[in-house]
Design a protein around this motif. Structure first.
Motif, PDB file in Angstrom:
ATOM      1  N   THR A 271       0.848  -1.186   0.000  1.00 62.66           N
ATOM      2  CA  THR A 271       0.000   0.000   0.000  1.00 62.66           C
ATOM      3  C   THR A 271       0.888   1.242   0.000  1.00 62.66           C
ATOM      4  O   THR A 271       1.814   1.342   0.800  1.00 62.66           O
TER       5      THR A 271
ATOM      6  N   PHE B 206      -1.001  -2.207  -4.530  1.00 63.40           N
ATOM      7  CA  PHE B 206      -0.467  -3.040  -5.603  1.00 63.40           C
ATOM      8  C   PHE B 206      -0.367  -4.470  -5.094  1.00 63.40           C
ATOM      9  O   PHE B 206       0.199  -4.719  -4.027  1.00 63.40           O
TER      10      PHE B 206
ATOM     11  N   ARG C 229      12.346  -7.783  -2.133  1.00 68.27           N
ATOM     12  CA  ARG C 229      12.102  -7.408  -3.534  1.00 68.27           C
ATOM     13  C   ARG C 229      10.984  -6.360  -3.619  1.00 68.27           C
ATOM     14  O   ARG C 229      11.086  -5.373  -4.365  1.00 68.27           O
TER      15      ARG C 229
ATOM     16  N   GLU D 252      12.158  -3.025  -2.525  1.00 70.23           N
ATOM     17  CA  GLU D 252      13.007  -2.376  -3.535  1.00 70.23           C
ATOM     18  C   GLU D 252      12.138  -1.780  -4.657  1.00 70.23           C
ATOM     19  O   GLU D 252      12.424  -0.699  -5.175  1.00 70.23           O
ATOM     20  N   MET D 253      11.066  -2.506  -5.035  1.00 71.02           N
ATOM     21  CA  MET D 253      10.148  -1.975  -6.061  1.00 71.02           C
ATOM     22  C   MET D 253       9.513  -0.663  -5.586  1.00 71.02           C
ATOM     23  O   MET D 253       9.360   0.282  -6.363  1.00 71.02           O
TER      24      MET D 253
ATOM     25  N   ARG E  40      12.180   2.128  -5.655  1.00 70.00           N
ATOM     26  CA  ARG E  40      12.675   2.535  -6.965  1.00 70.00           C
ATOM     27  C   ARG E  40      11.588   3.057  -7.887  1.00 70.00           C
ATOM     28  O   ARG E  40      11.867   3.808  -8.812  1.00 70.00           O
ATOM     29  N   LEU E  41      10.340   2.658  -7.677  1.00 68.14           N
ATOM     30  CA  LEU E  41       9.319   3.087  -8.631  1.00 68.14           C
ATOM     31  C   LEU E  41       7.974   3.445  -8.015  1.00 68.14           C
ATOM     32  O   LEU E  41       7.402   4.487  -8.334  1.00 68.14           O
ATOM     33  N   LEU E  42       7.462   2.585  -7.135  1.00 65.46           N
ATOM     34  CA  LEU E  42       6.048   2.717  -6.794  1.00 65.46           C
ATOM     35  C   LEU E  42       5.756   3.842  -5.805  1.00 65.46           C
ATOM     36  O   LEU E  42       4.665   4.396  -5.801  1.00 65.46           O
TER      37      LEU E  42
END
Lengths: 76, 76
Positions: free
Chosen positions: B2, B37, B52, B55-56, B59-61
């Motif tokens: 979230t 997500f 993991r 890290e997502m 780096r992006l979300l």
């Protein structure tokens, strides 16, 4: 409350996010996106709160043609 | 996972949703919106999956300047 596209409804935004993660080198099998709404309201009890939240989903937050939604209640 | 705006960061979309619910006659004290997500991935164990996913997010979300995020893992 969580509002999510029904299975089978295309979600280009989630698809784009998945591709962006893959371009960054992440391996993933699937990504689904959903909207979560946290709503504070006064209600006589949990059941009344649940009914109100469900009505909000039906009338505004979810589109029954394409969305599923799930309500959960937290006492405060 | 979230991803939610940090406390104190203005959220005009949530504000608009709250106003729309009030126009429909609902009484509520607060509404906060978040993105959820659901990501399927292969990992050796829950800890690896958690790392993991984190890290997502980094780096992006999520944007660390304005967002908090919360990862939870479900074995399948």
């Amino acid at each position: 409350m969580t509002v999510q596209l029904k299975e089978g409804v295309l979600d280009p935004e989630a698809e784009t996010t998945r591709e962006a993660l893959e371009r960054l080198g992440f391996e993933l099998e699937a990504l689904r996106a959903a909207d979560r709404f946290e709503i504070d309201l006064e209600a006589a009890d949990s059941e009344a709160a649940y009914d109100r939240a469900e009505e909000m989903a039906e009338r505004l937050l979810a589109n029954p043609t394409i969305h599923d939604y799930e309500v959960s209640i937290e006492d405060q």
